[in-house]
Design an enzyme around this catalytic site. Structure first.
Site, short mmCIF file in Angstrom:
data_model
loop_
_atom_site.label_atom_id
_atom_site.label_comp_id
_atom_site.label_asym_id
_atom_site.label_seq_id
_atom_site.Cartn_x
_atom_site.Cartn_y
_atom_site.Cartn_z
N ASP A 1 37.10 48.44 -5.69
CA ASP A 1 37.75 47.88 -6.88
C ASP A 1 36.94 49.14 -8.40
O ASP A 1 36.09 48.48 -9.15
CB ASP A 1 37.28 46.33 -6.72
CG ASP A 1 37.11 46.22 -5.41
OD1 ASP A 1 38.16 46.02 -5.21
OD2 ASP A 1 36.12 45.16 -4.98
N GLU B 1 45.32 38.75 -7.74
CA GLU B 1 43.90 38.73 -8.58
C GLU B 1 43.69 39.87 -9.06
O GLU B 1 44.76 40.93 -9.71
CB GLU B 1 43.02 38.41 -6.88
CG GLU B 1 43.23 40.07 -6.44
CD GLU B 1 42.26 39.72 -5.05
OE1 GLU B 1 41.82 39.30 -4.95
OE2 GLU B 1 42.86 41.95 -4.74
O1 FUB Z 1 36.31 43.76 -2.72
C1 FUB Z 1 36.80 42.18 -2.93
C2 FUB Z 1 37.88 41.88 -3.22
O2 FUB Z 1 39.48 43.02 -2.61
C3 FUB Z 1 37.95 42.07 -4.77
O3 FUB Z 1 37.61 41.32 -5.60
C4 FUB Z 1 39.53 42.33 -4.83
O4 FUB Z 1 39.87 42.05 -6.05
C5 FUB Z 1 39.64 42.54 -3.98
O5 FUB Z 1 40.13 44.06 -3.77
#
Ligand code: FUB
Length: 441
Positions: free
Chosen positions: A32, A203
């Site tokens: 991320d 997301e």
């Molecule tokens: O890294 C955990 C979660 O997976 C993140 O918050 C999302 O965006 C995805 O990458």
């Protein structure tokens, strides 16, 4: 302080300064990545993946803390160490392992670090907290409570040219936006849904502004794993007009992707993650690639590369397995190597590999060395620099595929400046050799 840092670096060696193509660092798992230009340097604020203990974390992820990295050339990365641990978050579950994707922005000399964590009051899956510092690498002071009215993952903040700031967050069918108050630690009114985006799971919003246009970019599971998509608009709160895909979904066993987009020294970059080191979708590694816009300022879809970004100098071996392009080769981790190290594995007769942007400077190397192995009769590597053949390396049978030999041959031309390299491979058998690296001296 500076002297102490230099001594530490000398003692810790490559732990602190890391030489990268993709992934950017190999001494820990990083996911991320939010990249930000601060004080003329590139800072990256990723999350941290670790191997889960039985029953810990969620959705297979165990994410206990955050580190910060920086680089001046996008090649040598400094790990500034851990800035926030889950045990320090006043309102967070101390062993939740849910420190998912963060962001950090600067406003009026203060660095605001936004991160999601599972709250002890169990009021939501994730709440979003803030920590502040006077330098990107900290030390950060944590706020006592999470931001009220913000319920979700993946905070991202845009500080607009007029000083107003906007918080984007969430994951699921909807992504959310709210204007931040001038304290940067609370929101104005209620968060609202960013409408007009395609359906299905989304997301990891990342919003940036270019020539007065707001680019709303987001990972989106349109068909089986996340592609990075984008929409544009004239207002930071929307509406946004869906434009298409920035990076295609991975099809090799990793469902997530999560990115940031940033301009540095007149070049745009996309930072994202993959499972390069682990081949495990819960142990990810951050990467970067160059990004380009077309004449209408629309994003040109980016193919993820191993080569990544930055110039590769010839003072170290060139890890040719991080290639720009290739034909009939595969890459695998070298067995028994305690470092994270890859090879071109079972290179076939007729294969080739290219590696762009090698900086020979004024060094004019006299030889090139290849670290190779072959369990069959070996073969020939032709080395091309700037389109011209400059060396031929004859590789014998080295005993077996795991017995490595360094073979040095003369270079026929004075090499200088920034050049692209190509290697071609020939041999009598289908499989010619394994190649770890090449080095010019
Ligand atoms: O890294 C955990 C979660 O997976 C993140 O918050 C999302 O965006 C995805 O990458």
């Amino acid at each position: 302080m500076k002297l102490l840092k230099i001594i530490l670096v000398l003692v810790l060696g490559t732990l602190s300064f890391l030489n990268a193509q993709n992934p950017l660092v190999t001494h820990m798992y990083t996911a991320d990545p939010t990249a930000r230009v601060m004080n003329g340097k590139m800072y990256v604020f990723p999350s941290t993946d670790i191997v889960c203990e039985e029953g810990k974390g969620e959705n297979g992820f165990c994410m206990p803390s955050y580190n910060v990295f920086s680089s001046e050339d996008l090649v040598n990365w400094e790990d500034h160490g851990k800035i926030i641990d889950q045990t320090e978050v006043p309102w967070g579950v101390k062993d939740g392992f849910g420190m998912w994707a963060p962001d950090c922005v600067e406003k009026d000399g203060i660095y605001y670090y936004y991160f999601p964590a599972p709250p002890t009051d169990k009021s939501a899956f994730r709440r979003v907290g803030v920590a502040t510092a006077t330098a990107p690498e900290g030390p950060y002071t944590l706020e006592n409570d999470y931001i009220k009215g913000v319920n979700g993952i993946d905070p991202n903040v845009l500080v607009d040219d007029d000083g107003k700031a906007y918080l984007y967050f969430g994951g699921g069918k909807n992504l959310m936006v709210a204007e931040l108050n001038s304290d940067m630690k609370s929101i104005k009114g209620k968060a609202k849904i960013v409408k007009e985006l395609p359906g299905k799971y989304k997301e990891g919003s990342f919003v940036f502004k270019k020539k007065g246009v707001y680019y709303f970019t987001f990972p989106h599971d349109a068909s089986g794993s996340e592609e990075i998509a984008y929409a544009v608009g004239k207002n930071p709160m929307g509406p946004f007009d869906y434009k298409g895909v920035v990076m295609d979904r991975f099809k090799d066993g990793i469902w997530t992707n999560h990115h940031s987009i940033v301009e540095f020294k007149k070049q745009w970059y996309i930072f994202y993650h993959h499972h390069d080191i682990s081949n495990n979708q819960h142990l990810r590694s951050m990467r970067a690639d160059s990004l380009f816009f077309d004449e209408k300022d629309m994003i040109i879809k980016k193919k993820a590369t191993l080569r990544g970004v930055g110039l590769t100098s010839i003072d170290k071996p060139i890890q040719i397995d991080r290639y720009s392009d290739a034909h009939k080769v595969k890459v695998s981790r070298i067995k028994g190597d305690s470092n994270v190290n890859w090879q071109l594995d079972y290179v076939e007769n007729g294969a080739w590999v290219t590696y762009n942007s090698v900086d020979f400077g004024k060094s004019k190397p006299k030889t090139v060395t290849a670290r190779v192995s072959s369990g069959l009769q070996g073969g020939t590597i032709h080395v091309f620099v700037g389109g011209e053949r400059v060396a031929t390396i004859k590789v014998p049978n080295t005993g077996n595929w795991n017995t490595w030999k360094e073979i040095e041959v003369p270079v026929s031309k004075k090499l200088k400046g920034v050049q692209d390299i190509k290697l071609t491979f020939q041999g009598d058998a289908k499989y010619v050799l394994n190649l770890d690296w090449i080095k010019f001296q």
